[in-house]
Design a protein around this motif. Structure first.
Motif, PDB file in Angstrom:
ATOM      1  N   ARG A   1      -6.793   4.147  -3.811  1.00 40.43           N
ATOM      2  CA  ARG A   1      -5.750   4.416  -2.815  1.00 40.43           C
ATOM      3  C   ARG A   1      -6.211   5.460  -1.792  1.00 40.43           C
ATOM      4  O   ARG A   1      -5.880   5.379  -0.606  1.00 40.43           O
ATOM      5  CB  ARG A   1      -4.482   4.885  -3.519  1.00 40.43           C
ATOM      6  CG  ARG A   1      -3.876   3.836  -4.444  1.00 40.43           C
ATOM      7  CD  ARG A   1      -2.672   4.373  -5.182  1.00 40.43           C
ATOM      8  NE  ARG A   1      -1.608   4.728  -4.246  1.00 40.43           N
ATOM      9  CZ  ARG A   1      -0.504   5.385  -4.606  1.00 40.43           C
ATOM     10  NH1 ARG A   1      -0.333   5.775  -5.868  1.00 40.43           N
ATOM     11  NH2 ARG A   1       0.420   5.664  -3.710  1.00 40.43           N
TER      12      ARG A   1
ATOM     13  N   LEU B   1      -6.398   4.938   2.247  1.00 42.20           N
ATOM     14  CA  LEU B   1      -5.694   5.823   3.178  1.00 42.20           C
ATOM     15  C   LEU B   1      -6.669   6.561   4.090  1.00 42.20           C
ATOM     16  O   LEU B   1      -6.345   6.858   5.239  1.00 42.20           O
ATOM     17  CB  LEU B   1      -4.849   6.836   2.400  1.00 42.20           C
ATOM     18  CG  LEU B   1      -3.365   6.490   2.258  1.00 42.20           C
ATOM     19  CD1 LEU B   1      -2.621   7.624   1.566  1.00 42.20           C
ATOM     20  CD2 LEU B   1      -2.727   6.175   3.594  1.00 42.20           C
TER      21      LEU B   1
ATOM     22  N   HIS C   1      -7.431   4.353   6.849  1.00 41.86           N
ATOM     23  CA  HIS C   1      -6.245   4.269   7.716  1.00 41.86           C
ATOM     24  C   HIS C   1      -6.141   5.494   8.617  1.00 41.86           C
ATOM     25  O   HIS C   1      -5.812   5.373   9.804  1.00 41.86           O
ATOM     26  CB  HIS C   1      -4.987   4.144   6.851  1.00 41.86           C
ATOM     27  CG  HIS C   1      -3.708   4.321   7.603  1.00 41.86           C
ATOM     28  ND1 HIS C   1      -3.148   3.324   8.375  1.00 41.86           N
ATOM     29  CD2 HIS C   1      -2.872   5.383   7.719  1.00 41.86           C
ATOM     30  CE1 HIS C   1      -2.034   3.756   8.931  1.00 41.86           C
ATOM     31  NE2 HIS C   1      -1.838   5.008   8.546  1.00 41.86           N
TER      32      HIS C   1
ATOM     33  N   ASP D   1      -0.815  10.064  12.161  1.00 45.06           N
ATOM     34  CA  ASP D   1       0.097   9.635  11.096  1.00 45.06           C
ATOM     35  C   ASP D   1       0.195  10.738  10.052  1.00 45.06           C
ATOM     36  O   ASP D   1      -0.465  10.716   9.012  1.00 45.06           O
ATOM     37  CB  ASP D   1      -0.429   8.332  10.470  1.00 45.06           C
ATOM     38  CG  ASP D   1       0.580   7.717   9.512  1.00 45.06           C
ATOM     39  OD1 ASP D   1       1.632   8.330   9.281  1.00 45.06           O
ATOM     40  OD2 ASP D   1       0.318   6.614   9.001  1.00 45.06           O
TER      41      ASP D   1
ATOM     42  N   HIS E   1       2.660  11.624   8.094  1.00 45.98           N
ATOM     43  CA  HIS E   1       3.297  11.276   6.825  1.00 45.98           C
ATOM     44  C   HIS E   1       2.259  10.736   5.835  1.00 45.98           C
ATOM     45  O   HIS E   1       2.232  11.140   4.666  1.00 45.98           O
ATOM     46  CB  HIS E   1       4.391  10.234   7.063  1.00 45.98           C
ATOM     47  CG  HIS E   1       5.569  10.736   7.816  1.00 45.98           C
ATOM     48  ND1 HIS E   1       5.564  10.861   9.186  1.00 45.98           N
ATOM     49  CD2 HIS E   1       6.791  11.159   7.407  1.00 45.98           C
ATOM     50  CE1 HIS E   1       6.725  11.330   9.589  1.00 45.98           C
ATOM     51  NE2 HIS E   1       7.489  11.516   8.532  1.00 45.98           N
ATOM     52  N   SER E   2       1.391   9.852   6.311  1.00 47.68           N
ATOM     53  CA  SER E   2       0.332   9.335   5.440  1.00 47.68           C
ATOM     54  C   SER E   2      -0.669  10.427   5.081  1.00 47.68           C
ATOM     55  O   SER E   2      -1.218  10.448   3.980  1.00 47.68           O
ATOM     56  CB  SER E   2      -0.394   8.175   6.124  1.00 47.68           C
ATOM     57  OG  SER E   2       0.493   7.099   6.351  1.00 47.68           O
ATOM     58  N   ARG E   3      -0.898  11.353   6.000  1.00 49.73           N
ATOM     59  CA  ARG E   3      -1.818  12.465   5.738  1.00 49.73           C
ATOM     60  C   ARG E   3      -1.283  13.343   4.600  1.00 49.73           C
ATOM     61  O   ARG E   3      -2.044  13.769   3.723  1.00 49.73           O
ATOM     62  CB  ARG E   3      -1.995  13.300   7.005  1.00 49.73           C
ATOM     63  CG  ARG E   3      -2.953  14.475   6.857  1.00 49.73           C
ATOM     64  CD  ARG E   3      -3.160  15.170   8.199  1.00 49.73           C
ATOM     65  NE  ARG E   3      -4.070  16.279   8.066  1.00 49.73           N
ATOM     66  CZ  ARG E   3      -3.706  17.532   7.742  1.00 49.73           C
ATOM     67  NH1 ARG E   3      -2.422  17.798   7.534  1.00 49.73           N
ATOM     68  NH2 ARG E   3      -4.602  18.486   7.625  1.00 49.73           N
TER      69      ARG E   3
ATOM     70  N   GLY F   1       0.678  12.307   2.153  1.00 41.73           N
ATOM     71  CA  GLY F   1       0.489  11.551   0.919  1.00 41.73           C
ATOM     72  C   GLY F   1      -0.957  11.543   0.462  1.00 41.73           C
ATOM     73  O   GLY F   1      -1.237  11.610  -0.739  1.00 41.73           O
ATOM     74  N   LEU F   2      -1.885  11.489   1.421  1.00 46.24           N
ATOM     75  CA  LEU F   2      -3.312  11.508   1.080  1.00 46.24           C
ATOM     76  C   LEU F   2      -3.688  12.831   0.430  1.00 46.24           C
ATOM     77  O   LEU F   2      -4.408  12.857  -0.582  1.00 46.24           O
ATOM     78  CB  LEU F   2      -4.137  11.273   2.340  1.00 46.24           C
ATOM     79  CG  LEU F   2      -5.655  11.344   2.192  1.00 46.24           C
ATOM     80  CD1 LEU F   2      -6.146  10.294   1.212  1.00 46.24           C
ATOM     81  CD2 LEU F   2      -6.328  11.161   3.550  1.00 46.24           C
TER      82      LEU F   2
END
Length: 200
Positions: free
Chosen positions: A144, A148, A151, A158, A160-162, A164-165
């Motif tokens: 995952r 990411l 991505h 991004d 929000h994804s950062r 989560g990463l």
């Protein structure tokens, strides 16, 4: 007189049969398959009206069989429509257009992600059905994280994804610390298999 459920089933079957006919004709027109190769028809159900114009196509055999089994308790006398399915035995006879359609390259990104996670689980599990050991969790998190990371290279804003990463990297670090403390040999093996830098 048919009940409402039977009428609905008949309408759905006619729709699926017409769709299968259109696909068969389009493939036959393009020269991908022979028209006679897909003309497999199952037996007609007991509750079907005599005014029904035609029998369903091969793709409807399973629905006919389940419907008749529920009503009379006897399986329908369907022909060998299972030979049309894509298996290892009949794979060489499948048309090229169908091969491209069913290729994993044409799968959605969600299915590709699930396949990558499943592959990581099978590669690192300690026993059959192992989905929760530290090794498997680290492998799944690594898959995952890699997805990411690629991505984030294309979507630098991004945030929000950062977030989560960063959370996944921290969780993987804690699992690696736990594995190093419990079994140093497995810890080194996981680092080697997943190409992860050792903890400082």
């Amino acid at each position: 007189t048919h009940t409402h459920t039977q009428t609905t089933q008949m309408a759905a079957l006619r729709f699926v049969a017409s769709a299968c006919t259109r696909v068969s004709r389009s493939l036959a027109t393009s020269g991908s398959v022979q028209t006679a190769a897909v003309a497999v028809r199952p037996a007609r159900p007991a509750w079907a009206s005599a005014a029904t114009p035609s029998k369903p196509a091969a793709c409807c055999a399973r629905r006919w069989q389940s419907s008749e089994s529920a009503s009379s308790g006897k399986a329908a006398n369907t022909e060998d429509w299972t030979s049309l399915l894509l298996t290892e035995d009949n794979a060489p006879t499948v048309p090229e257009a169908t091969r491209r359609l069913l290729s994993p390259e044409n799968a959605t990104q969600t299915l590709k992600n699930k396949a990558a996670v499943q592959k990581a689980i099978e590669a690192t599990q300690q026993r059959a059905g192992d989905t929760g050991s530290a090794d498997v969790q680290i492998a799944v998190l690594t898959t995952r994280i890699q997805r990411l990371t690629s991505h984030m290279k294309e979507n630098r804003k991004d945030f929000h994804s950062r977030r989560g990463l960063i959370a996944m990297v921290e969780k993987r670090r804690k699992l690696l610390k736990y594995l190093r403390r419990k079994d140093f040999g497995r810890y080194n093996q996981v680092l080697k298999d997943l190409n992860i830098r050792p903890l400082s």
